[in-house]
Structure formats: structure tokens, C-alpha cells
Write a protein that holds these residues in place. Structure first.
Motif, PDB file in Angstrom:
ATOM      1  N   ALA A 386       1.024  -1.460  -0.132  1.00  0.00           N
ATOM      2  CA  ALA A 386       0.020  -0.126   0.030  1.00  0.00           C
ATOM      3  C   ALA A 386       1.419   1.115  -0.333  1.00  0.00           C
ATOM      4  N   ARG A 387       0.861   1.956  -0.964  1.00  0.00           N
ATOM      5  CA  ARG A 387       1.627   3.316  -1.752  1.00  0.00           C
ATOM      6  C   ARG A 387       0.217   4.134  -1.982  1.00  0.00           C
ATOM      7  N   ARG A 388       0.459   5.980  -0.858  1.00  0.00           N
ATOM      8  CA  ARG A 388      -0.263   6.524  -1.826  1.00  0.00           C
ATOM      9  C   ARG A 388      -0.437   6.577  -3.175  1.00  0.00           C
ATOM     10  N   ILE A 389      -1.713   6.965  -4.011  1.00  0.00           N
ATOM     11  CA  ILE A 389      -1.218   7.293  -4.874  1.00  0.00           C
ATOM     12  C   ILE A 389      -1.222   8.755  -5.476  1.00  0.00           C
ATOM     13  N   ASP A 390      -0.208   9.226  -5.355  1.00  0.00           N
ATOM     14  CA  ASP A 390      -0.072  11.175  -5.068  1.00  0.00           C
ATOM     15  C   ASP A 390       1.323  11.918  -5.652  1.00  0.00           C
ATOM     16  N   THR A 391       1.006  11.327  -7.016  1.00  0.00           N
ATOM     17  CA  THR A 391       2.541  11.649  -7.784  1.00  0.00           C
ATOM     18  C   THR A 391       1.712  11.449  -9.521  1.00  0.00           C
ATOM     19  N   GLY A 392       1.366  12.476  -9.632  1.00  0.00           N
ATOM     20  CA  GLY A 392       1.495  12.630 -11.602  1.00  0.00           C
ATOM     21  C   GLY A 392       2.478  11.922 -12.072  1.00  0.00           C
ATOM     22  N   PRO A 393       2.305  11.681 -13.273  1.00  0.00           N
ATOM     23  CA  PRO A 393       0.914  11.948 -13.709  1.00  0.00           C
ATOM     24  C   PRO A 393       0.000  10.731 -13.568  1.00  0.00           C
ATOM     25  N   TYR A 394      -1.529  10.192 -13.779  1.00  0.00           N
ATOM     26  CA  TYR A 394      -1.815   9.140 -13.373  1.00  0.00           C
ATOM     27  C   TYR A 394      -2.281   8.559 -14.363  1.00  0.00           C
ATOM     28  N   TYR A 395      -2.488   6.727 -13.879  1.00  0.00           N
ATOM     29  CA  TYR A 395      -2.857   5.916 -14.609  1.00  0.00           C
ATOM     30  C   TYR A 395      -3.942   5.288 -14.865  1.00  0.00           C
ATOM     31  N   ALA A 396      -4.501   4.560 -15.859  1.00  0.00           N
ATOM     32  CA  ALA A 396      -5.329   3.191 -15.219  1.00  0.00           C
ATOM     33  C   ALA A 396      -5.695   2.707 -16.554  1.00  0.00           C
ATOM     34  N   TYR A 397      -5.782   1.255 -16.401  1.00  0.00           N
ATOM     35  CA  TYR A 397      -6.393   0.724 -17.041  1.00  0.00           C
ATOM     36  C   TYR A 397      -8.003  -0.250 -16.606  1.00  0.00           C
ATOM     37  N   PRO A 398      -8.890  -0.283 -17.861  1.00  0.00           N
ATOM     38  CA  PRO A 398      -9.851  -1.071 -17.650  1.00  0.00           C
ATOM     39  C   PRO A 398     -10.105  -2.145 -17.878  1.00  0.00           C
ATOM     40  N   VAL A 399     -10.961  -3.175 -17.044  1.00  0.00           N
ATOM     41  CA  VAL A 399     -10.560  -4.364 -17.213  1.00  0.00           C
ATOM     42  C   VAL A 399     -12.253  -5.015 -17.188  1.00  0.00           C
ATOM     43  N   ARG A 400     -11.836  -5.763 -17.151  1.00  0.00           N
ATOM     44  CA  ARG A 400     -13.091  -7.046 -17.602  1.00  0.00           C
ATOM     45  C   ARG A 400     -12.505  -8.373 -17.572  1.00  0.00           C
ATOM     46  N   PRO A 401     -13.406  -9.499 -17.207  1.00  0.00           N
ATOM     47  CA  PRO A 401     -13.402 -10.754 -16.593  1.00  0.00           C
ATOM     48  C   PRO A 401     -12.271 -11.723 -17.363  1.00  0.00           C
ATOM     49  N   GLY A 402     -11.680 -12.080 -17.936  1.00  0.00           N
ATOM     50  CA  GLY A 402     -11.005 -13.006 -18.718  1.00  0.00           C
ATOM     51  C   GLY A 402     -10.807 -14.259 -18.913  1.00  0.00           C
TER      52      GLY A 402
END
Length: 471
Positions: A386-402
Motif C-alpha cells: 500500500a502506497r499513496r497514490i499522489d505522484t502524477g501523472p496518474y494512470y488507469a486500465y479498464p478491466v473485464r473478466p477474462g
């Protein structure tokens, strides 16, 4: 089924007929040929797409007593068993599982003898350098080596040969009916090895167990695993094992194609961030355990979320700690901007990230072990990394069940012979790979076990089928 009288006979009868063309099928075919049997492999796909889900693999998990040139340390039978017991939560046939683990120790040498080569694990590949052997060139290279060895030994292969019928008299296989471009043919055999996969690419069949949510699932592997051979066997009186809703299901990039996206669409960054649903809310402990023992629960977790969609959110600190997807991460300068790009409520996502950051208790971050970076007074918690999400840039991946493969299959004995509903084992019908994986995997998964099941039971089935044919 009983073959129709007007279906032409193939001019050659074989000792062993193998239905399927992946790792399990090839290990069975090679083992049977080494034992002196004449062997035919029936592969529903074209030559280019041969191999089923094996094309998308990259490693196998085998017990071994010491480090090797490609493995960083020992992995004992007891440790393998403990790992399997933990991920399946006890839903496994202990006798068969322990036999598989014991036999897996020989597979590393045997598979090399068949032309397969290994390499050290790559960085960011689930921390498997000690437990799993990685194929040099990946699953397709492994398949090519097995097919080359099979051809050298004299194994016959028919491509685009779909098994559309099985002539089974009580508990005895007599012939396979196949359909090719030029028509339908009946091929006689003294023994059958079924290694034709599960039913994961049959969406209607998935809906029967999962309900309509299954229409939002993506299929990581071949579109050919529709469960037709499995259904024929069960319809002929072979006993079943497993739950139709249990499967190897991981979180994959939601932008992946419906079928055949393969391993390059899998996301291994869950432990380095947080996962939220369409309402921007977390729903599970992302750091519960080391990733190889937990990555296969995330498909089922996402399947339980609204619209079967979720988003892995992380920041610049974690961007280079894992193997990325085929598709680039979605990037933004702020959490609120990232939410907008994902179609999430910016205030909700910002609030979820802020709540998570406030609960983080600093420790010594180490992605290779169960570290002491955790949250406090947060539901659900994040137990490690667990680390703080506080350093930009910020990222994301959309996921579905595979969905990789399903666990409902045929029940087998220690010789990989199918067991009958009426009692006892079949005379000359064997199974290997995904079609019988439910004997070992009642639920859960750990990286590389599917290939272990395929290769170990494939070799056992091939040898058994050859012995029967010689009688």
C-alpha cells in the motif's frame, strides 16, 4: 453417439486417437508414440492457429529440488501442495493432485527431451523465477517444438478436423467422426485421449451457469473450445466433475478482443494500485497475497461488479513495476481528470483515492515479498504494497473478466482413464488437460498449473492408451 452407416471410413485405423491439439494433446501423442503406438492427432484449428490456449502460455509450474540454469531455487513437492491447497481452498482430489506434483518433477527433463527450451523469467512476470519454468519463445515456440518432435516420431496430424461425433459402446471407444472441408469421416481407434479443452468460448454455455453477465466476459484464448467433445463424453455416460461456474478467470484489459487476446491483455498491476468499480468504489483487498496466488481471483471479482467492469488506478511511482498490457494505460495529470477519461464521477474517485491515501501506513516497500506497507481502518483493507497514490501523472486500465478455461470436465482415475457414471473406469478412454482440470482445480488457480495438468496427465494418458492398444 452411434456412427451413421453412410459415413465413409478413413482408410487407416490407429492405435490411439487424440482429440485436441495443444500441450496436453501433444504430450499424450508423443508419449503414446514413444511407447510404440500409431497415433493420430485431431486439431479443429488450422495449422497456423493450432494449439488451443497453449499458444498464449509462457510457463509451467513443476516441483524441483534445486536451482537450475533457469530457476532461482528449489520448489519442493510439499510447497507445491501447500500452494495448491491454498488457492483451491481444499477443493481438489488430493491423491491425483499429489501424483501430479510428484510426476511434475520429471517433466522439466522430459519436456526438454521433446525439444522444448526454457529461459529465466523476465522482470515483472509475477515473481515466478523460483517456481515456474518459462518457455524460450513462449507458448507458440513450445508448441512448435512438440509438433516437430511428433512429426519426427511419425505422429499423424489432421488440421481443421472437428470432432463432431464419438462412437462409444458402453465404456469403450470405437471411432471418432470428424468433419473437414471435404466432408465427414469415421476414424477407428483402439483408444481415445480427449484433450480438447473446456467450454469457455461457448458464451451461451457460460450463460447457463453465470446468467446474462457472462455476455460481458472476454475469452483470453481460442474460440474453438466450445465443449463439444466434453458434451459428447458426458452424454455417453462418462462421469463429470467440477462446478460449471468455476474457471480460471483473470482481469484483462477491457479493450481486448472477444477471443484470442492472450496473455498480452492481462494486467498484473493490481497490487501496485487500487481497483474501483463503475461507482469509483473499491471492493477487495488488492494486496491480500503475492500476485501468483491471487491474480486468478480477479476475473471472478470483476464479474461480480456492476456491468462487469473495473478500473486499476495507480500513479507514476508504479508505472514501470509490471509487464504492461498490449494497450497503453489511460493517463491524466490529476485523479479528477483521470476519472473523466474513464467515465467515472470525478468527486467520487478523488474521494476514494483520498480516503485510501489517508489510511496508508508507511513501511518498507518490496514488490517481491509480503511487505509491511498496509492500510489501517479502511474497508476493504490493502494488506501489503500500500502506497499513496499522489505522484502524477496518474494512470488507469479498464478491466473485464477474462476467461481462460473452465473447470467442469470429466472425472479420471490415477491412470487418466475416464470414470463412468455407472461406476468404474472406461476401458480405453483417457483425458488430459483442461477437459479434466476440475479433478485438480475445484476452484482457484496458481500461475502455470494449467500447463502442469496438461503435460503430466497428457504423458500419463498417452502411455496408458498405448498400453491398452498393445493388449
Amino acid at each position: 453417439m452411434t456412427a451413421e452407416n453412410d459415413i465413409p471410413e478413413h482408410p487407416v485405423a490407429y492405435d490411439v486417437v487424440v482429440a485436441g491439439g495443444g500441450n496436453a494433446a501433444l504430450c499424450a501423442a508423443i508419449a503414446a508414440r514413444h511407447a510404440g503406438a500409431s497415433v493420430l492427432v485431431l486439431e479443429a484449428a488450422s495449422k497456423f492457429y493450432r494449439g488451443g490456449n497453449t499458444r498464449h502460455t509462457r510457463n509451467m509450474r513443476c516441483a524441483h529440488d534445486a536451482a537450475t540454469a533457469t530457476l532461482s531455487g528449489p520448489y519442493t513437492e510439499d510447497e507445491f501442495w501447500d500452494d495448491l491447497l491454498r488457492v483451491t481452498e481444499g477443493q481438489t482430489n488430493e491423491q491425483l493432485a499429489r501424483m501430479m506434483i510428484r510426476e511434475s518433477k520429471e517433466m522439466l527433463d522430459w519436456i526438454v527431451e521433446q525439444g522444448v527450451r526454457f529461459q529465466p523469467s523476465l522482470g515483472g512476470t509475477l515473481s515466478l523465477g523460483r517456481t515456474n519454468s518459462f518457455f524460450l519463445g513462449g507458448g507458440r515456440a513450445m508448441l512448435n517444438a512438440l509438433y516437430l518432435t511428433a512429426a519426427r516420431l511419425g505422429v499423424d496430424v489432421l488440421y481443421e478436423a472437428e470432432v463432431v461425433g464419438l462412437d462409444i459402446d458402453s465404456d469403450r471407444f470405437r471411432a471418432a467422426i470428424i468433419r473437414q472441408r471435404d466432408g465427414t469421416t469415421r476414424i477407428r481407434g483402439k483408444a481415445l485421449v480427449a484433450a480438447a479443452g473446456g467450454f469457455e468460448s461457448n458464451i451461451d454455455r457460460l450463460v447457463e451457469g453465470w446468467g446474462e453477465i457472462a455476455r460481458n466476459f472476454l475469452i483470453r484464448g481460442t474460440p474453438n473450445n466450445r465443449g463439444t467433445v466434453l458434451d459428447m463424453l458426458l452424454g455417453a455416460g462418462v462421469d463429470s466433475i467440477g462446478d460449471p461456474t468455476q474457471c480460471h478467470a483473470v482481469a484483462i484489459d477491457a479493450r481486448a478482443p472477444k477471443y484470442d487476446g492472450g496473455i498480452i491483455t492481462r494486467l498484473d498491476c493490481v497490487v501496485f494500485g487500487i481497483v474501483v468499480n463503475k461507482h469509483a468504489m473499491r471492493f477487495y483487498d488488492e494486496g491480500e497475497d503475492v500476485w501468483p496466488k491471487r491474480y486468478a481471483i480477479w476475473g471472478r471479482l470483476v464479474a461480480a461488479q456492476p456491468d462487469q467492469i473495473a478500473y486499476i488506478v495507480f500513479d507514476a511511482k508504479s508505472a514501470n513495476l509490471f509487464m504492461p498490457s498490449l494497450y497503453p494505460a489511460i493517463e491524466a495529470a490529476s485523479v479528477a481528470e483521470l476519472a473523466g477519461k474513464l467515465g467515472l464521477d470525478p468527486d467520487r474517485l478523488s474521494g476514494t483515492v483520498a480516503e485510501f491515501n489517508a489510511a496508508v501506513r508507511d513501511g518498507s516497500f518490496n514488490p517481491d515479498i509480503l511487505d509491511d506497507c498496509r492500510t489501517e481502518n479502511l474497508t476493504p483493507p490493502k494488506s501489503h504494497w500500500a502506497r499513496r497514490i499522489d505522484t502524477g501523472p496518474y494512470y488507469a486500465y479498464p478491466v473485464r473478466p477474462g476467461i481462460t478455461f473452465t473447470y467442469l470436465g470429466v472425472r479420471v482415475d490415477h491412470d487418466a482413464r475416464m470414470m463412468m457414471k455407472a461406476g468404474g473406469s472406461a476401458q480405453n478412454m483417457y483425458a488430459a488437460g483442461e477437459i479434466m482440470a476440475g479433478n485438480v482445480l475445484g476452484r482457484g488457480y496458481a500461475a502455470g498449473i494449467g500447463m502442469t495438468i496438461g503435460s503430466v496427465f497428457g504423458r500419463i494418458a498417452g502411455r496408458g492408451a498405448a498400453r491398452h492398444a498393445a493388449q
